[in-house]
Design a protein around this motif. Structure first.
Motif, PDB file in Angstrom:
ATOM      1  N   GLN A   3     -29.344  81.102-109.713  1.00  0.00           N
ATOM      2  CA  GLN A   3     -28.977  80.124-108.687  1.00  0.00           C
ATOM      3  C   GLN A   3     -29.823  80.353-107.447  1.00  0.00           C
ATOM      4  O   GLN A   3     -30.057  81.504-107.048  1.00  0.00           O
ATOM      5  CB  GLN A   3     -27.492  80.243-108.327  1.00  0.00           C
ATOM      6  N   LEU A   4     -30.268  79.260-106.859  1.00  0.00           N
ATOM      7  CA  LEU A   4     -31.044  79.297-105.630  1.00  0.00           C
ATOM      8  C   LEU A   4     -30.326  78.459-104.588  1.00  0.00           C
ATOM      9  O   LEU A   4     -29.974  77.297-104.853  1.00  0.00           O
ATOM     10  CB  LEU A   4     -32.448  78.745-105.860  1.00  0.00           C
ATOM     11  N   VAL A   5     -30.105  79.027-103.422  1.00  0.00           N
ATOM     12  CA  VAL A   5     -29.376  78.323-102.367  1.00  0.00           C
ATOM     13  C   VAL A   5     -30.206  78.338-101.094  1.00  0.00           C
ATOM     14  O   VAL A   5     -30.458  79.409-100.519  1.00  0.00           O
ATOM     15  CB  VAL A   5     -27.998  78.958-102.113  1.00  0.00           C
ATOM     16  N   GLU A   6     -30.603  77.143-100.669  1.00  0.00           N
ATOM     17  CA  GLU A   6     -31.388  77.026 -99.437  1.00  0.00           C
ATOM     18  C   GLU A   6     -30.455  76.879 -98.234  1.00  0.00           C
ATOM     19  O   GLU A   6     -29.340  76.348 -98.347  1.00  0.00           O
ATOM     20  CB  GLU A   6     -32.296  75.788 -99.478  1.00  0.00           C
ATOM     21  N   CYS A  22     -33.982  80.953 -98.732  1.00  0.00           N
ATOM     22  CA  CYS A  22     -33.599  80.622-100.097  1.00  0.00           C
ATOM     23  C   CYS A  22     -33.119  81.914-100.753  1.00  0.00           C
ATOM     24  O   CYS A  22     -33.929  82.806-101.020  1.00  0.00           O
ATOM     25  CB  CYS A  22     -34.769  80.033-100.855  1.00  0.00           C
ATOM     26  N   ALA A  24     -31.573  83.940-103.833  1.00  0.00           N
ATOM     27  CA  ALA A  24     -31.500  83.879-105.288  1.00  0.00           C
ATOM     28  C   ALA A  24     -30.436  84.825-105.813  1.00  0.00           C
ATOM     29  O   ALA A  24     -30.230  85.911-105.267  1.00  0.00           O
ATOM     30  CB  ALA A  24     -32.852  84.236-105.894  1.00  0.00           C
ATOM     31  N   THR A  77     -34.534  87.072-101.418  1.00  0.00           N
ATOM     32  CA  THR A  77     -34.605  85.904-100.562  1.00  0.00           C
ATOM     33  C   THR A  77     -36.057  85.574-100.228  1.00  0.00           C
ATOM     34  O   THR A  77     -36.859  86.486 -99.997  1.00  0.00           O
ATOM     35  CB  THR A  77     -33.810  86.130 -99.264  1.00  0.00           C
ATOM     36  N   TYR A  94     -36.968  72.071-100.893  1.00  0.00           N
ATOM     37  CA  TYR A  94     -36.434  72.758-102.060  1.00  0.00           C
ATOM     38  C   TYR A  94     -37.187  74.061-102.294  1.00  0.00           C
ATOM     39  O   TYR A  94     -38.409  74.115-102.146  1.00  0.00           O
ATOM     40  CB  TYR A  94     -36.599  71.907-103.309  1.00  0.00           C
ATOM     41  N   CYS A  95     -36.465  75.078-102.706  1.00  0.00           N
ATOM     42  CA  CYS A  95     -37.142  76.269-103.201  1.00  0.00           C
ATOM     43  C   CYS A  95     -36.993  76.293-104.717  1.00  0.00           C
ATOM     44  O   CYS A  95     -36.086  75.672-105.284  1.00  0.00           O
ATOM     45  CB  CYS A  95     -36.600  77.543-102.570  1.00  0.00           C
ATOM     46  N   TRP A 113     -34.369  75.511-109.643  1.00  0.00           N
ATOM     47  CA  TRP A 113     -34.492  74.814-108.373  1.00  0.00           C
ATOM     48  C   TRP A 113     -33.190  74.910-107.583  1.00  0.00           C
ATOM     49  O   TRP A 113     -32.098  74.901-108.152  1.00  0.00           O
ATOM     50  CB  TRP A 113     -34.799  73.327-108.611  1.00  0.00           C
ATOM     51  N   GLY A 114     -33.341  74.948-106.268  1.00  0.00           N
ATOM     52  CA  GLY A 114     -32.176  74.860-105.402  1.00  0.00           C
ATOM     53  C   GLY A 114     -31.777  73.409-105.194  1.00  0.00           C
ATOM     54  O   GLY A 114     -32.444  72.492-105.684  1.00  0.00           O
ATOM     55  N   GLN A 115     -30.705  73.218-104.455  1.00  0.00           N
ATOM     56  CA  GLN A 115     -30.182  71.876-104.202  1.00  0.00           C
ATOM     57  C   GLN A 115     -30.892  71.179-103.053  1.00  0.00           C
ATOM     58  O   GLN A 115     -30.771  69.959-102.904  1.00  0.00           O
ATOM     59  CB  GLN A 115     -28.689  71.951-103.911  1.00  0.00           C
TER      60      GLN A 115
END
Length: 123
Positions: A3-6, A22, A24, A77, A94-95, A113-115
């Motif tokens: 999971q990737l969260v920006e 970002c 991870a 990150t 996006y990251c 990919w992140g959201q």
């Protein structure tokens, strides 16, 4: 599952700065290249920059000299420091995590990919 969260997006005036993060989770981080892409309103997603697993960074011509990518493998990150922002930088950012350790330019070389996070630069 990776999971990737920006985070870090927002509204800024032209000439200002923002730093995107970002984070991870769910997989190995330090052996993969990471990338930043953006999608301006009404346009296709485009490459912004990428960083190899060893820290070598590459940038699109449109952001070279203004944006800097870095990574903290301990925190899993990747960061995108954006300076001298312009209205044309307005986009969802996006990251993504690459298939390999190299810093890829093509979005097809990224698996996760992140959201996305919105960046809006006002004139």
């Amino acid at each position: 599952q990776v999971q990737l969260v920006e985070s870090g997006g927002g509204l800024v005036q032209a000439g200002g700065s923002l730093r995107l993060s970002c984070a991870a989770s769910g997989g190995v981080f330090n052996v993969y290249g990471m990338g930043w892409f953006r999608q301006p309103p009404g346009k296709e997603r485009e490459f912004v920059g990428s960083i190899s697993w060893t820290g070598g960074a590459y940038y699109a011509d449109s952001v070279k000299g203004r944006f800097t990518i870095s990574r903290d493998n301990v925190k899993s990150t990747v960061y995108l420091q954006m300076n001298s922002l312009k209205p044309d930088d307005t986009a969802v950012y996006y990251c993504a995590r690459a298939r390999r350790g190299a810093p890829e330019r093509s979005s097809t070389e990224y698996v996760f990919w992140g959201q996305g996070t919105q960046v809006t630069v006002s004139s």
